[in-house]
Design a protein around this motif. Structure first.
Motif, PDB file in Angstrom:
ATOM      1  N   LEU A  26     -21.221  26.948  51.267  1.00 11.78           N
ATOM      2  CA  LEU A  26     -19.627  26.572  51.726  1.00 11.78           C
ATOM      3  C   LEU A  26     -19.300  24.941  51.433  1.00 11.78           C
ATOM      4  O   LEU A  26     -18.520  25.070  50.917  1.00 11.78           O
ATOM      5  CB  LEU A  26     -19.185  26.035  53.245  1.00 11.78           C
ATOM      6  CG  LEU A  26     -19.281  28.303  53.115  1.00 11.78           C
ATOM      7  CD1 LEU A  26     -19.364  28.413  54.866  1.00 11.78           C
ATOM      8  CD2 LEU A  26     -17.882  29.178  52.616  1.00 11.78           C
ATOM      9  N   LEU A  51     -10.202  27.117  52.536  1.00  8.85           N
ATOM     10  CA  LEU A  51     -11.403  28.587  53.168  1.00  8.85           C
ATOM     11  C   LEU A  51     -12.596  27.999  53.610  1.00  8.85           C
ATOM     12  O   LEU A  51     -13.381  28.375  54.560  1.00  8.85           O
ATOM     13  CB  LEU A  51     -11.446  29.293  52.078  1.00  8.85           C
ATOM     14  CG  LEU A  51     -12.342  30.863  52.146  1.00  8.85           C
ATOM     15  CD1 LEU A  51     -11.987  31.851  53.065  1.00  8.85           C
ATOM     16  CD2 LEU A  51     -12.902  31.247  51.221  1.00  8.85           C
ATOM     17  N   ALA A  52     -12.687  26.786  52.790  1.00  9.05           N
ATOM     18  CA  ALA A  52     -14.657  26.483  53.203  1.00  9.05           C
ATOM     19  C   ALA A  52     -14.474  25.937  55.380  1.00  9.05           C
ATOM     20  O   ALA A  52     -15.551  26.451  55.147  1.00  9.05           O
ATOM     21  CB  ALA A  52     -15.554  25.709  52.618  1.00  9.05           C
ATOM     22  N   ALA A  55     -14.241  28.480  57.830  1.00 10.52           N
ATOM     23  CA  ALA A  55     -15.033  29.216  57.707  1.00 10.52           C
ATOM     24  C   ALA A  55     -16.315  28.960  58.136  1.00 10.52           C
ATOM     25  O   ALA A  55     -17.055  29.436  59.258  1.00 10.52           O
ATOM     26  CB  ALA A  55     -15.618  30.011  56.121  1.00 10.52           C
ATOM     27  N   LEU A  58     -16.097  28.748  61.997  1.00 11.31           N
ATOM     28  CA  LEU A  58     -16.330  30.063  62.288  1.00 11.31           C
ATOM     29  C   LEU A  58     -17.635  30.327  62.649  1.00 11.31           C
ATOM     30  O   LEU A  58     -18.545  31.173  64.046  1.00 11.31           O
ATOM     31  CB  LEU A  58     -15.778  31.045  61.963  1.00 11.31           C
ATOM     32  CG  LEU A  58     -15.675  32.104  62.770  1.00 11.31           C
ATOM     33  CD1 LEU A  58     -14.894  32.501  64.074  1.00 11.31           C
ATOM     34  CD2 LEU A  58     -15.196  32.793  61.069  1.00 11.31           C
ATOM     35  N   ILE A  59     -18.600  30.186  61.702  1.00 10.53           N
ATOM     36  CA  ILE A  59     -19.898  31.068  61.402  1.00 10.53           C
ATOM     37  C   ILE A  59     -20.728  29.599  62.662  1.00 10.53           C
ATOM     38  O   ILE A  59     -21.397  30.517  63.235  1.00 10.53           O
ATOM     39  CB  ILE A  59     -19.690  30.819  59.750  1.00 10.53           C
ATOM     40  CG1 ILE A  59     -19.705  31.902  58.901  1.00 10.53           C
ATOM     41  CG2 ILE A  59     -21.833  30.861  60.220  1.00 10.53           C
ATOM     42  CD1 ILE A  59     -20.112  31.452  57.642  1.00 10.53           C
ATOM     43  N   VAL A  85     -18.899  37.281  58.716  1.00  3.47           N
ATOM     44  CA  VAL A  85     -18.645  36.218  58.291  1.00  3.47           C
ATOM     45  C   VAL A  85     -19.320  35.871  57.034  1.00  3.47           C
ATOM     46  O   VAL A  85     -19.117  35.626  55.617  1.00  3.47           O
ATOM     47  CB  VAL A  85     -17.864  35.546  58.762  1.00  3.47           C
ATOM     48  CG1 VAL A  85     -17.406  34.059  59.067  1.00  3.47           C
ATOM     49  CG2 VAL A  85     -17.134  36.387  60.667  1.00  3.47           C
ATOM     50  N   VAL A  89     -17.914  35.918  53.204  1.00  5.98           N
ATOM     51  CA  VAL A  89     -17.195  35.398  52.937  1.00  5.98           C
ATOM     52  C   VAL A  89     -18.038  33.636  51.693  1.00  5.98           C
ATOM     53  O   VAL A  89     -18.352  34.401  50.556  1.00  5.98           O
ATOM     54  CB  VAL A  89     -16.613  33.839  53.892  1.00  5.98           C
ATOM     55  CG1 VAL A  89     -16.133  32.225  53.394  1.00  5.98           C
ATOM     56  CG2 VAL A  89     -15.547  34.444  54.804  1.00  5.98           C
ATOM     57  N   PRO A  90     -19.303  33.341  52.191  1.00  3.87           N
ATOM     58  CA  PRO A  90     -20.328  32.835  51.839  1.00  3.87           C
ATOM     59  C   PRO A  90     -20.844  33.332  50.441  1.00  3.87           C
ATOM     60  O   PRO A  90     -20.803  33.316  49.633  1.00  3.87           O
ATOM     61  CB  PRO A  90     -20.974  32.010  52.551  1.00  3.87           C
ATOM     62  CG  PRO A  90     -20.267  32.082  53.470  1.00  3.87           C
ATOM     63  CD  PRO A  90     -19.681  33.073  54.085  1.00  3.87           C
TER      64      PRO A  90
END
Length: 162
Positions: A26, A51-52, A55, A58-59, A85, A89-90
């Motif tokens: 990210l 987004l990064a 995310a 959250l992670i 996640v 995402v990543p």
């Protein structure tokens, strides 16, 4: 170290490694897109920053809850949620698609197949042909970082199921 069924117990290092590699992806994509936005005067590339950061937060939150409650159902669920996640995402969206396809594949096609073929597969304005080493290297770097994030995340899932 290991549980009674042969699956190693989860240690903090498993959570830290999965989280660190995911955050590295990210962070790399944030740097890459901010650099590209400035270099190519394409402010729309900054969308990834929106987004990064969420995310990443959250992670980190899910991994923290997963670790601190690892012996409970909540801990197992939040660890699994963190893994999902990370893998979406990543790993998939950024590492495989952005780093692997948009950059690694584009560079391979450009340098082996020529500019015309690369332009046909990767048309402007979404794509830039390789003309800036830092932009291309930070773009490609997302892919190996994502491979590491995936490997450590899958390992975390394996050890956390005990």
């Amino acid at each position: 170290m290991s549980s009674t069924d042969g699956i190693p117990s989860a240690k903090p290092a498993y959570y830290l490694s999965a989280g660190a590699w995911a955050i590295a992806v990210l962070a790399m994509t944030a740097v890459h897109h901010a650099y590209g936005a400035a270099l190519y005067q394409t402010a729309w590339r900054n969308h990834v920053l929106f987004l990064a950061l969420p995310a990443a937060l959250l992670i980190l939150a899910l991994l923290y809850i997963g670790w601190t409650r690892r012996r409970s159902r909540l801990g197992k669920l939040t660890t699994a949620a963190a893994a999902i996640v990370i893998l979406i995402v990543p790993v998939a969206a950024i590492g495989v698609y952005e780093g692997g396809y948009n950059h690694l594949t584009k560079n391979i096609v450009f340098f082996l197949g020529g500019e015309a073929r690369a332009l046909a597969m990767f048309p402007p304005p979404t794509y830039e042909m390789p003309n800036d080493l830092a932009f291309e290297l930070t773009g490609i770097a997302q892919f190996p970082l994502a491979v590491l994030a995936a490997a450590y995340t899958l390992r975390l899932l394996w050890v956390s199921r005990a």
